[in-house]
Design an enzyme around this catalytic site. Structure first.
Site, PDB file in Angstrom:
ATOM      1  N   CYS A   1      -6.287   2.721   0.565  1.00 24.28           N
ATOM      2  CA  CYS A   1      -7.049   1.958   1.552  1.00 24.28           C
ATOM      3  C   CYS A   1      -6.169   1.025   2.680  1.00 24.28           C
ATOM      4  CB  CYS A   1      -8.068   1.253   1.018  1.00 24.28           C
ATOM      5  SG  CYS A   1      -7.439  -0.226   0.060  1.00 24.28           S
TER       6      CYS A   1
ATOM      7  N   CYS B   1      -1.515  -0.316  -0.415  1.00 27.49           N
ATOM      8  CA  CYS B   1      -2.267   0.676  -1.002  1.00 27.49           C
ATOM      9  C   CYS B   1      -2.284   2.111  -0.284  1.00 27.49           C
ATOM     10  CB  CYS B   1      -3.716   0.202  -1.241  1.00 27.49           C
ATOM     11  SG  CYS B   1      -4.851   1.520  -1.908  1.00 27.49           S
TER      12      CYS B   1
ATOM     13  N   HIS C   1      14.667  -1.335   6.269  1.00 28.14           N
ATOM     14  CA  HIS C   1      14.528  -0.330   5.319  1.00 28.14           C
ATOM     15  C   HIS C   1      13.123  -1.096   4.680  1.00 28.14           C
ATOM     16  CE1 HIS C   1      18.580   1.450   5.682  1.00 28.14           C
ATOM     17  NE2 HIS C   1      17.935   1.891   6.532  1.00 28.14           N
TER      18      HIS C   1
ATOM     19  N   CYS D   1      -9.305  -0.874  -4.696  1.00 23.49           N
ATOM     20  CA  CYS D   1      -9.684   0.401  -4.848  1.00 23.49           C
ATOM     21  C   CYS D   1      -9.299   1.188  -5.961  1.00 23.49           C
ATOM     22  CB  CYS D   1      -9.777   1.633  -3.559  1.00 23.49           C
ATOM     23  SG  CYS D   1      -7.916   1.769  -3.280  1.00 23.49           S
TER      24      CYS D   1
ATOM     25  N   ASN E   1      18.677  -4.365   4.072  1.00 21.43           N
ATOM     26  CA  ASN E   1      18.576  -4.805   2.690  1.00 21.43           C
ATOM     27  C   ASN E   1      16.917  -4.861   2.392  1.00 21.43           C
ATOM     28  OD1 ASN E   1      21.247  -4.720   2.247  1.00 21.43           O
ATOM     29  ND2 ASN E   1      21.477  -6.921   2.510  1.00 21.43           N
TER      30      ASN E   1
HETATM   31 ZN   LIG Z   1      -6.693   0.281  -2.042  1.00 23.41          ZN
END
Ligand SMILES: [Zn+2]
Length: 258
Positions: free
Chosen positions: A138, A135, A127, A163, A110
């Site tokens: 980055c 991200c 999972h 970013c 879960n």
């Molecule tokens: Zn980033």
């Protein structure tokens, strides 16, 4: 207190005995543990929210990469449900067993963080998790609760604060590898344990579904509690085809209070 059939009560008592005798008990939990908390199994088709979409396709890495807006449209109600979900009596009972020293770790399929919300400490998330996002550019990792609030509320796709690229929820999508560290830990636990409790998993998703076999091969006892039979029920010491939210608290009560 719930009254069970004599056969179920015998199974509950026997399961409690196995927990009391065990020195290293491991739990393997699946979607059926969280359905009493209102979370549908996103990996099975035709359940609730996902009946109109094909989860295998929309919840995949390739959809996330090629059509993120489609992915996030599908993901939004799931995220909302998970943030609002509360652990049920089975999650809480397992946390009590762990804090009393009767469970070494919980391997879970879960992503809903409900074990942790219930107070469990050693949770191996096979999972991935809804706790964080990473991200795609980055690899900066952020907390989901802060960074998904606007998404859940208004549908804004979450962006990296560093970013500005798309943030990916740290859940394992179809077409994505399982997290290696979690897999090694889970295998280690399956090989070391003398008792495995499978709860709310129909043992259909590999490779996690193979873990109880590894435990059995090393002589561990096996308990399966799920509302439908699995491929390993014939080899289990105990199998109970009933509601986990009733059975797990009853076993726990018996382990802790005799
Ligand atoms: Zn980033």
């Amino acid at each position: 207190m719930t009254r069970f059939s004599p056969q179920t009560q015998t199974s509950i008592d026997f399961a409690a005995d196995l927990f009391r005798q065990s020195k290293h008990a491991v739990v393997l939990s699946g979607a059926g543990l969280s359905t009493p908390s209102g979370i549908p199994d996103f990996r099975s088709t035709g359940t609730g929210l996902w009946s109109s979409d094909e989860p295998m396709e929309v919840a995949s890495l390739s959809t996330f990469r090629t059509a993120p807006e489609k992915f996030f449209k599908w993901f939004r109600p799931l995220a909302s449900q998970i943030f609002n979900a509360r652990p049920n009596s089975a999650h809480c009972a397992l946390a009590n067993l762990e804090s009393a020293g009767h469970i070494s770790s919980i391997i879970t399929q879960n992503i809903d963080i409900l074990h942790q919300k219930a107070g469990s400490k050693t949770v191996i998330e096979m999972h991935g998790t809804m706790k964080t996002l990473t991200c795609t550019q980055c690899y900066h990792q952020v907390d989901a609760e802060t960074h998904l609030a606007a998404f859940v509320e208004k549908g804004d796709i979450p962006l990296c604060p560093k970013c500005n690229q798309t943030l990916k929820p740290d859940v394992i999508l179809f077409g994505e590898q399982l997290p290696q560290a979690a897999w090694f830990k889970a295998q280690h636990e399956a090989r070391q344990c003398d008792l495995m409790l499978v709860v709310g998993s129909s043992l259909e998703v590999l490779p996690v579904a193979g873990l109880p076999m590894q435990a059995l091969d090393r002589g561990a006892h096996l308990i399966i509690i799920n509302n439908t039979p699995t491929y390993l029920n014939v080899r289990a010491d105990i199998s109970i085809l009933e509601d986990v939210a009733l059975i797990i608290p009853a076993i726990t009560e018996r382990v802790l209070n005799g």
